[in-house]
Scaffold this active site. Structure first.
Site, PDB file in Angstrom:
ATOM      1  N   LYS A   4     -22.979 -63.638  -9.434  1.00 14.00           N
ATOM      2  CA  LYS A   4     -23.690 -64.828  -9.913  1.00 14.00           C
ATOM      3  C   LYS A   4     -25.159 -64.491 -10.187  1.00 14.00           C
ATOM      4  CE  LYS A   4     -25.107 -69.245  -9.674  1.00 14.00           C
ATOM      5  NZ  LYS A   4     -26.066 -69.176  -8.592  1.00 14.00           N
ATOM      6  N   ARG A  10     -27.552 -74.293  -4.518  1.00 12.99           N
ATOM      7  CA  ARG A  10     -28.360 -75.350  -5.149  1.00 12.99           C
ATOM      8  C   ARG A  10     -27.497 -76.489  -5.694  1.00 12.99           C
ATOM      9  NH1 ARG A  10     -31.809 -70.870  -6.201  1.00 12.99           N
ATOM     10  NH2 ARG A  10     -33.939 -71.351  -5.571  1.00 12.99           N
ATOM     11  N   GLY A  52     -23.334 -61.145  -4.802  1.00 12.34           N
ATOM     12  CA  GLY A  52     -22.546 -61.892  -5.778  1.00 12.34           C
ATOM     13  C   GLY A  52     -22.982 -61.585  -7.210  1.00 12.34           C
ATOM     14  N   MET A  75     -29.196 -66.583   1.925  1.00 11.89           N
ATOM     15  CA  MET A  75     -30.251 -67.509   2.348  1.00 11.89           C
ATOM     16  C   MET A  75     -29.602 -68.754   2.954  1.00 11.89           C
ATOM     17  SD  MET A  75     -33.401 -66.935  -0.229  1.00 11.89           S
ATOM     18  CE  MET A  75     -32.824 -67.940  -1.570  1.00 11.89           C
ATOM     19  N   HIS A  88     -21.348 -71.269   0.887  1.00 14.79           N
ATOM     20  CA  HIS A  88     -20.245 -71.882   0.150  1.00 14.79           C
ATOM     21  C   HIS A  88     -19.150 -70.822  -0.019  1.00 14.79           C
ATOM     22  CE1 HIS A  88     -21.929 -69.635  -3.155  1.00 14.79           C
ATOM     23  NE2 HIS A  88     -23.107 -70.244  -2.982  1.00 14.79           N
ATOM     24  N   HIS A 127     -20.050 -67.214  -0.887  1.00 12.01           N
ATOM     25  CA  HIS A 127     -20.471 -66.363   0.244  1.00 12.01           C
ATOM     26  C   HIS A 127     -19.259 -65.920   1.065  1.00 12.01           C
ATOM     27  CE1 HIS A 127     -24.281 -68.871  -0.246  1.00 12.01           C
ATOM     28  NE2 HIS A 127     -24.706 -67.635  -0.397  1.00 12.01           N
TER      29      HIS A 127
HETATM   30  O1  PAF Z   1     -29.188 -63.872  -3.271  1.00 12.15           O
HETATM   31  C1  PAF Z   1     -29.805 -64.305  -2.276  1.00 12.15           C
HETATM   32  O2  PAF Z   1     -29.366 -65.207  -1.579  1.00 12.15           O
HETATM   33  C2  PAF Z   1     -31.174 -63.721  -1.961  1.00 12.15           C
HETATM   34  O3  PAF Z   1     -31.877 -63.404  -3.112  1.00 12.15           O
HETATM   35  C3  PAF Z   1     -31.108 -62.517  -1.018  1.00 12.15           C
HETATM   36  C4  PAF Z   1     -30.381 -61.349  -1.655  1.00 12.15           C
HETATM   37  C5  PAF Z   1     -30.403 -62.915   0.280  1.00 12.15           C
HETATM   38  C6  PAF Z   1     -32.517 -62.043  -0.665  1.00 12.15           C
HETATM   39  O4  PAF Z   1     -33.254 -63.040  -0.051  1.00 12.15           O
END
Ligand code: PAF
Length: 279
Positions: free
Chosen positions: A150, A188, A148, A30, A34, A37
Site C-alpha cells: 500500500k 486512516r 505493505g 503505527m 487492520h 497489518h
Molecule cells: O507504514 C507505516 O506505518 C510507517 O511509515 C512505519 C513504516 C511504521 C514507520 O513509522
C-alpha cells in the site's frame, strides 16, 4: 505475547531468542491495526521464528501536526488483535525512548525518490520514515522486515536505505489487502464517513481501469482515460496519479519492464493513497 516499552529490555529478550537459533521478523506499524497489518503478521509468522510488531506513531514523519494529533491510537484493541494473530512480541515505546531530547539531525540521501509523488506532497516525510525505521532495525535487529505494498514508495525508500547502509535485513513487500468494494485498507479509513468511503472506491476503480486497458492502450491514452474517469469524481480532490517505473517511480515509458500505477487523493479531510502493479 510479550510487551516491551524500552529498547534495552526488548534488545535483551531478542538476544536470547537469537542465541536459541530463532530468526526475527519485524512488522513495523503505527498501530490502529487492520487486516492489512494482520496479513503482514501472518507472512512474518510463516517466514520467521519470532515475530515482533512495533507500534509507534512516529512524530518525525508527519509534516502536518494536525494529522499527527488526530492519528488513531486504539492501543487496547490493537493488543487484542496482535494476540489473536499470534504475534510473539509487541514493542510499544514512548517517544522519549526513541528520540533523545538532543537528537542529532538525520539526513539520508535517498536520491530522487525523496521528492517525487508522496515526497512532493509530504516534504520531509521519508526522512522521518528512514530515521525511525533505521532506529527500529537497530534495536530489534530483524532478519526480515515486512511492509505493505500500500505504501509502495515507502518500500522503495526503505529498500534504498537498506542497500545504502548495507543493513543485514531482508525486505519483504506484502500485497495490499482491500475491503470488499476494493478500498485499500488503511488506518486512516476510520476517519471516512459512509459517503466518503463510497466516493473513495473510485481510487481502486481507477487503478483497475488502467490495469485492464494497459495491454490495448498507449501510455498517453491511458492517462487520458484516467483523467476522464477522475473528472467524473468531483467528491475526490486528486493530488497525483502516475503510471510509473516500478523500480524508480519515474513515469513509465513503452518499454518499462515493471509498471505500477499510483494515486493520492483527498476524500473530505482524509488523504488516501493506493497503487496497483500493472506489469
Ligand atoms: O507504514 C507505516 O506505518 C510507517 O511509515 C512505519 C513504516 C511504521 C514507520 O513509522
Amino acid at each position: 505475547m510479550k510487551i516491551f516499552t524500552t529498547k534495552g529490555e526488548i534488545a535483551e529478550y531478542l538476544l536470547q531468542k537469537r542465541s536459541a537459533g530463532k530468526t526475527i521478523g519485524l512488522v513495523p506499524t503505527m498501530g490502529a491495526l487492520h487486516n492489512g497489518h494482520i496479513s503482514l503478521l501472518a507472512q512474518a509468522k510463516a517466514a520467521t521464528g519470532e515475530v515482533v510488531c512495533s507500534i509507534f506513531v512516529n512524530p518525525t514523519q508527519f509534516n502536518d501536526p494536525k494529522d499527527l494529533e488526530k492519528y488513531p491510537r486504539p492501543i487496547e484493541s490493537d493488543i487484542e488483535k496482535l494476540k489473536s494473530a499470534g504475534c510473539d512480541v509487541l514493542f510499544n515505546p514512548p517517544v522519549s525512548e526513541v528520540y533523545a531530547a538532543d537528537e542529532p539531525a538525520w539526513h539520508l540521501d535517498i536520491g530522487p525518490l525523496e521528492n517525487m509523488l508522496e515526497g512532493k506532497f509530504r516534504p520531509g516525510h521519508y526522512q522521518g520514515v528512514t530515521q525511525v525505521v533505521f532506529k527500529l532495525f537497530d534495536i530489534i535487529k530483524p532478519d526480515m522486515a515486512f511492509f505493505g505494498q500500500k505504501d509502495y514508495q515507502q518500500v522503495l525508500v526503505i529498500s534504498r536505505m537498506v542497500e545504502l547502509l548495507k543493513l543485514p535485513v531482508k525486505m519483504v513487500m506484502c500485497p495490499i489487502v482491500r475491503e470488499p468494494g476494493g478500498l485499500a485498507m488503511s488506518s486512516r479509513n476510520v476517519h471516512l464517513s459512509a459517503q466518503e468511503k463510497q466516493d473513495a472506491l473510485a481510487l481502486s476503480q481507477l487503478l483497475q481501469l488502467v490495469k485492464e486497458n494497459f495491454a490495448t492502450h498507449t501510455l498517453p491514452e491511458l492517462k487520458e482515460l484516467a483523467a476522464g474517469f477522475m473528472s467524473q469524481q468531483p467528491a475526490l480532490r486528486m493530488e497525483y496519479f502516475e503510471i510509473a517505473d516500478g523500480d524508480t517511480l519515474y513515469p513509465a515509458t513503452a518499454d518499462t519492464p515493471k509498471v505500477v500505477a499510483l494515486v493520492a487523493a483527498w476524500a473530505g479531510k482524509t488523504r488516501l493513497i493506493d497503487n496497483m502493479i500493472i506489469k
